[in-house]
Design a protein around this motif. Sequence first.
Motif, PDB file in Angstrom:
ATOM      1  N   LYS A 104     -13.013  -5.304 -14.828  1.00 55.15           N
ATOM      2  CA  LYS A 104     -13.403  -4.375 -15.898  1.00 55.15           C
ATOM      3  C   LYS A 104     -14.683  -3.637 -15.512  1.00 55.15           C
ATOM      4  O   LYS A 104     -14.800  -2.409 -15.735  1.00 55.15           O
ATOM      5  CB  LYS A 104     -13.617  -5.164 -17.204  1.00 55.15           C
ATOM      6  CG  LYS A 104     -14.001  -4.291 -18.400  1.00 55.15           C
ATOM      7  CD  LYS A 104     -12.889  -3.309 -18.734  1.00 55.15           C
ATOM      8  CE  LYS A 104     -13.167  -2.547 -20.025  1.00 55.15           C
ATOM      9  NZ  LYS A 104     -14.349  -1.654 -19.915  1.00 55.15           N
ATOM     10  N   VAL A 105     -15.649  -4.349 -14.933  1.00 54.72           N
ATOM     11  CA  VAL A 105     -16.884  -3.710 -14.481  1.00 54.72           C
ATOM     12  C   VAL A 105     -16.575  -2.700 -13.381  1.00 54.72           C
ATOM     13  O   VAL A 105     -17.111  -1.589 -13.353  1.00 54.72           O
ATOM     14  CB  VAL A 105     -17.894  -4.767 -13.990  1.00 54.72           C
ATOM     15  CG1 VAL A 105     -19.154  -4.097 -13.450  1.00 54.72           C
ATOM     16  CG2 VAL A 105     -18.250  -5.722 -15.118  1.00 54.72           C
ATOM     17  N   LYS A 106     -15.679  -3.083 -12.458  1.00 53.47           N
ATOM     18  CA  LYS A 106     -15.291  -2.175 -11.376  1.00 53.47           C
ATOM     19  C   LYS A 106     -14.652  -0.897 -11.925  1.00 53.47           C
ATOM     20  O   LYS A 106     -14.916   0.208 -11.440  1.00 53.47           O
ATOM     21  CB  LYS A 106     -14.310  -2.875 -10.434  1.00 53.47           C
ATOM     22  CG  LYS A 106     -14.929  -3.890  -9.494  1.00 53.47           C
ATOM     23  CD  LYS A 106     -13.867  -4.545  -8.632  1.00 53.47           C
ATOM     24  CE  LYS A 106     -13.098  -3.542  -7.805  1.00 53.47           C
ATOM     25  NZ  LYS A 106     -12.050  -4.155  -6.996  1.00 53.47           N
ATOM     26  N   GLU A 107     -13.820  -1.070 -12.951  1.00 50.76           N
ATOM     27  CA  GLU A 107     -13.149   0.089 -13.539  1.00 50.76           C
ATOM     28  C   GLU A 107     -14.151   1.057 -14.167  1.00 50.76           C
ATOM     29  O   GLU A 107     -14.045   2.279 -14.013  1.00 50.76           O
ATOM     30  CB  GLU A 107     -12.139  -0.392 -14.582  1.00 50.76           C
ATOM     31  CG  GLU A 107     -11.318   0.723 -15.205  1.00 50.76           C
ATOM     32  CD  GLU A 107     -10.336   0.208 -16.240  1.00 50.76           C
ATOM     33  OE1 GLU A 107      -9.734   1.036 -16.941  1.00 50.76           O
ATOM     34  OE2 GLU A 107     -10.173  -1.037 -16.349  1.00 50.76           O
ATOM     35  N   ASP A 108     -15.168   0.487 -14.877  1.00 51.18           N
ATOM     36  CA  ASP A 108     -16.193   1.333 -15.494  1.00 51.18           C
ATOM     37  C   ASP A 108     -16.988   2.084 -14.424  1.00 51.18           C
ATOM     38  O   ASP A 108     -17.295   3.279 -14.580  1.00 51.18           O
ATOM     39  CB  ASP A 108     -17.133   0.486 -16.354  1.00 51.18           C
ATOM     40  CG  ASP A 108     -16.424  -0.095 -17.570  1.00 51.18           C
ATOM     41  OD1 ASP A 108     -15.351   0.444 -17.947  1.00 51.18           O
ATOM     42  OD2 ASP A 108     -16.909  -1.098 -18.126  1.00 51.18           O
ATOM     43  N   LEU A 109     -17.332   1.381 -13.355  1.00 52.58           N
ATOM     44  CA  LEU A 109     -18.072   2.023 -12.272  1.00 52.58           C
ATOM     45  C   LEU A 109     -17.248   3.124 -11.614  1.00 52.58           C
ATOM     46  O   LEU A 109     -17.778   4.197 -11.285  1.00 52.58           O
ATOM     47  CB  LEU A 109     -18.486   0.984 -11.224  1.00 52.58           C
ATOM     48  CG  LEU A 109     -19.626   0.030 -11.601  1.00 52.58           C
ATOM     49  CD1 LEU A 109     -19.808  -1.034 -10.523  1.00 52.58           C
ATOM     50  CD2 LEU A 109     -20.926   0.798 -11.800  1.00 52.58           C
ATOM     51  N   GLU A 225     -24.072   6.514  -5.012  1.00 51.18           N
ATOM     52  CA  GLU A 225     -24.333   5.617  -3.882  1.00 51.18           C
ATOM     53  C   GLU A 225     -24.599   4.199  -4.362  1.00 51.18           C
ATOM     54  O   GLU A 225     -24.079   3.214  -3.816  1.00 51.18           O
ATOM     55  CB  GLU A 225     -25.527   6.140  -3.078  1.00 51.18           C
ATOM     56  CG  GLU A 225     -25.797   5.376  -1.788  1.00 51.18           C
ATOM     57  CD  GLU A 225     -24.667   5.487  -0.794  1.00 51.18           C
ATOM     58  OE1 GLU A 225     -24.490   4.542   0.001  1.00 51.18           O
ATOM     59  OE2 GLU A 225     -23.939   6.507  -0.820  1.00 51.18           O
ATOM     60  N   THR A 226     -25.386   4.085  -5.428  1.00 50.72           N
ATOM     61  CA  THR A 226     -25.683   2.756  -5.992  1.00 50.72           C
ATOM     62  C   THR A 226     -24.415   2.099  -6.534  1.00 50.72           C
ATOM     63  O   THR A 226     -24.172   0.893  -6.336  1.00 50.72           O
ATOM     64  CB  THR A 226     -26.728   2.880  -7.120  1.00 50.72           C
ATOM     65  OG1 THR A 226     -27.903   3.506  -6.616  1.00 50.72           O
ATOM     66  CG2 THR A 226     -27.091   1.508  -7.679  1.00 50.72           C
ATOM     67  N   ALA A 227     -23.565   2.893  -7.214  1.00 49.59           N
ATOM     68  CA  ALA A 227     -22.321   2.358  -7.777  1.00 49.59           C
ATOM     69  C   ALA A 227     -21.374   1.886  -6.669  1.00 49.59           C
ATOM     70  O   ALA A 227     -20.725   0.836  -6.802  1.00 49.59           O
ATOM     71  CB  ALA A 227     -21.641   3.415  -8.639  1.00 49.59           C
ATOM     72  N   ARG A 228     -21.284   2.662  -5.603  1.00 48.37           N
ATOM     73  CA  ARG A 228     -20.397   2.268  -4.493  1.00 48.37           C
ATOM     74  C   ARG A 228     -20.883   0.979  -3.833  1.00 48.37           C
ATOM     75  O   ARG A 228     -20.066   0.135  -3.441  1.00 48.37           O
ATOM     76  CB  ARG A 228     -20.295   3.397  -3.482  1.00 48.37           C
ATOM     77  CG  ARG A 228     -19.473   4.585  -3.952  1.00 48.37           C
ATOM     78  CD  ARG A 228     -19.198   5.562  -2.817  1.00 48.37           C
ATOM     79  NE  ARG A 228     -18.310   6.630  -3.245  1.00 48.37           N
ATOM     80  CZ  ARG A 228     -18.720   7.790  -3.753  1.00 48.37           C
ATOM     81  NH1 ARG A 228     -20.034   8.025  -3.874  1.00 48.37           N
ATOM     82  NH2 ARG A 228     -17.854   8.720  -4.130  1.00 48.37           N
ATOM     83  N   GLU A 229     -22.166   0.848  -3.680  1.00 48.84           N
ATOM     84  CA  GLU A 229     -22.700  -0.397  -3.100  1.00 48.84           C
ATOM     85  C   GLU A 229     -22.392  -1.588  -4.003  1.00 48.84           C
ATOM     86  O   GLU A 229     -22.056  -2.677  -3.528  1.00 48.84           O
ATOM     87  CB  GLU A 229     -24.211  -0.271  -2.895  1.00 48.84           C
ATOM     88  CG  GLU A 229     -24.621   0.699  -1.804  1.00 48.84           C
ATOM     89  CD  GLU A 229     -24.115   0.250  -0.442  1.00 48.84           C
ATOM     90  OE1 GLU A 229     -24.073  -0.965  -0.187  1.00 48.84           O
ATOM     91  OE2 GLU A 229     -23.748   1.124   0.374  1.00 48.84           O
ATOM     92  N   TYR A 230     -22.501  -1.361  -5.325  1.00 51.84           N
ATOM     93  CA  TYR A 230     -22.232  -2.458  -6.252  1.00 51.84           C
ATOM     94  C   TYR A 230     -20.739  -2.793  -6.285  1.00 51.84           C
ATOM     95  O   TYR A 230     -20.354  -3.957  -6.480  1.00 51.84           O
ATOM     96  CB  TYR A 230     -22.725  -2.096  -7.651  1.00 51.84           C
ATOM     97  CG  TYR A 230     -22.785  -3.292  -8.582  1.00 51.84           C
ATOM     98  CD1 TYR A 230     -23.442  -4.463  -8.203  1.00 51.84           C
ATOM     99  CD2 TYR A 230     -22.177  -3.263  -9.833  1.00 51.84           C
ATOM    100  CE1 TYR A 230     -23.494  -5.561  -9.058  1.00 51.84           C
ATOM    101  CE2 TYR A 230     -22.215  -4.349 -10.688  1.00 51.84           C
ATOM    102  CZ  TYR A 230     -22.881  -5.498 -10.282  1.00 51.84           C
ATOM    103  OH  TYR A 230     -22.911  -6.588 -11.107  1.00 51.84           O
ATOM    104  N   LEU A 231     -19.871  -1.789  -6.089  1.00 50.78           N
ATOM    105  CA  LEU A 231     -18.432  -2.058  -5.997  1.00 50.78           C
ATOM    106  C   LEU A 231     -18.127  -3.000  -4.842  1.00 50.78           C
ATOM    107  O   LEU A 231     -17.268  -3.889  -4.955  1.00 50.78           O
ATOM    108  CB  LEU A 231     -17.656  -0.750  -5.817  1.00 50.78           C
ATOM    109  CG  LEU A 231     -17.406   0.091  -7.078  1.00 50.78           C
ATOM    110  CD1 LEU A 231     -16.725   1.396  -6.710  1.00 50.78           C
ATOM    111  CD2 LEU A 231     -16.548  -0.680  -8.078  1.00 50.78           C
ATOM    112  N   LYS A 232     -18.804  -2.807  -3.717  1.00 53.95           N
ATOM    113  CA  LYS A 232     -18.619  -3.709  -2.569  1.00 53.95           C
ATOM    114  C   LYS A 232     -19.022  -5.129  -2.924  1.00 53.95           C
ATOM    115  O   LYS A 232     -18.349  -6.089  -2.556  1.00 53.95           O
ATOM    116  CB  LYS A 232     -19.442  -3.212  -1.383  1.00 53.95           C
ATOM    117  CG  LYS A 232     -18.985  -1.873  -0.815  1.00 53.95           C
ATOM    118  CD  LYS A 232     -19.859  -1.450   0.348  1.00 53.95           C
ATOM    119  CE  LYS A 232     -19.424  -0.086   0.897  1.00 53.95           C
ATOM    120  NZ  LYS A 232     -20.318   0.354   1.997  1.00 53.95           N
ATOM    121  N   VAL A 233     -20.126  -5.250  -3.668  1.00 49.94           N
ATOM    122  CA  VAL A 233     -20.585  -6.583  -4.089  1.00 49.94           C
ATOM    123  C   VAL A 233     -19.547  -7.240  -5.000  1.00 49.94           C
ATOM    124  O   VAL A 233     -19.232  -8.439  -4.859  1.00 49.94           O
ATOM    125  CB  VAL A 233     -21.944  -6.475  -4.810  1.00 49.94           C
ATOM    126  CG1 VAL A 233     -22.356  -7.830  -5.390  1.00 49.94           C
ATOM    127  CG2 VAL A 233     -23.018  -5.969  -3.848  1.00 49.94           C
TER     128      VAL A 233
END
Length: 635
Positions: A104-109, A225-233
């Motif tokens: 769900k967090v990934k979808e929002d990002l 950029e920050t969102a993409r890095e967090y998606l990897k996490v």
Amino acid sequence: MAIAKLKLLEIEFPAEQYDAVLMKLINTKDFHPELASKFADSVQGLSVLNRENPYADLIARMEEARDNYHLELKNINVDSTRINIIQADTFFCNVLEQVSKIEKVKEDLQNMIEENEATISQLEHMIDAKLDFDKLFSCKYLQIRFGRIPTVNLDKLQYYGAQEFLFMTLHKGTKETYCGYITTQSKAPEIDNIFSSLYFERIHIPEFVHGTPQEALQVLKEEDETAREYLKVLNERIQKLFADNVDEMNHIYSVSKKLNETYDAQKYVVVFGKNAAVYGFAEEKTAKEIKADFETLEDVHVELKPAMGDSRLTPPTKLKNNWFSRPFKMFVEMYGVPSYTDFDPTNLVAISYTFLFGMMFGDIGQGIVLSLVGYFFYKWKGMQLGAVGMRLGISSTLFGIVFGSFFGSEEIFHPIFVPMESENTMPLLMVAIATGVILIIISIVFNIVLNFKKKRWGDLLFSQNGVAGLVFYVSVLLMVANMLVGLDLPLGGPVYIVLLIAMPVVMIFLKEPLTHKLEGEKMFPHGFGAFFTEAFFELFEVMLTFIANTMSFLRVGGFVLSHAGMMMVVYTLAKMVNGGVESLTLAYLLVVIIGNIFVMCLEGMIVGIQVLRLEFYEMFSRYYEGKGKPFVSIK
């Protein structure tokens, strides 16, 4: 000829042994179970075992998670097949719930990134504009519109110079121009209508855009950029979550799959009171082993019966062929599986098909290539057709030695028999006819033996594929051969014609009434007139069929000549390309290679189909019914 002898097994057990018996049943390799409905539908008080399957839903959800999250879910070997389905389901749901929260967090990002990307693509066209979105959006009495308009329509704005709006160009392109306009609230509908007529396409700037276009672009790109890095996490968290629990999930999945199979196998269990039974077939040599294996379970008893011991069941057919004939089983199964009490024609098909194909496609070089290609596809892809090709290639090579043909050339090997010589044409066609006669006679003999085993006396004695047909066919052939070859044998006398030709024809004509007589029924149940009319035309068809079936084998000799003729054309073209000279130049070799490939592909396919036609129409139709059912192991 090569049908495995079977035994009927009746496995009886008490109700408390359902799971143990079914688990052992699905792991039995050479056992063909029979559906319980065959017994429950015919006997009152019997029913088919039907318990609710608690594992199917769990397996479906685990496989859905495997597909959605690329989970490496494996069906592993397990020592124990006992699990608590409630605990297993709870465990999996807990893991999946944690993954769903992360998803769900990934979808929002991802949605935020998509919104930012769309906004960035618009702001990049405004980067040179001196704007401040915060000041513009804070205006209470002005309406601001951003969008794009076809560049060709910019000149038309001069017609609206008297209107109350301020127009600004943000980025001018050859096809479209990004722009904006400002007007008052009261004039906004009128101005919007004007720009709409000019094909103005509005762009909505989101409320989260602040400052100048340059400042907004920088902020949005940093957010992306920050969102993409967090998606990897987050992806790493999901992978770690699955990795930490994969062993337990694989165990649950594997055991559930095993137990699910036992519920699928319920359709084979006949229930009567507190007991149950499973019926099925196995080969004689393995039936005793299966019996001993099941009887290791408490209160389980297995009774062995003859394959035909239950009139409600038809034994399946399990074909057993030698290494040479085994690949040709596919051709037999195309026509249908023989009944348990019939012959398996695979050996005859293998020999006759290989002989006919080799004769029609005789060439040493092409035969070797066919064998190599067949071997490659058999070993690489496991294709049975490749194994067939290996055998056909060997036959083609042997006949190629007889014809002296090596990739169509007859100069390398000395031919024993040259098909294209005029004095050899008639002998070749006679050999083709003789081959067909032998195969037809063998087919009729097969039918006679089968009818004898099945006690079909009418078909055995009076059919065109029975004794009457065999006597007539052989007698006519001997008489024709005697006249053509000039053996001067006493085969054309009145006694010979009456006893061996006329009498069999009469028997074939009277097959139906004579069969009724043997069975103790009325000879002409629908009247003699109706019988005579139908039987007369059927007899006429039978005579034509004998002639057509025999002459059909002329195609064997025809394809021998065709193959030699096509290769002659290839070498003639090669000489023409080479200036009428036969020498190993590049052009000459290229034509020869391409010509051989063309002949091998085209004629090889045609010959294969024609031989299959001879097998089905000239041979199978005389004796083979193909109404059996295949032996299918539950494993």
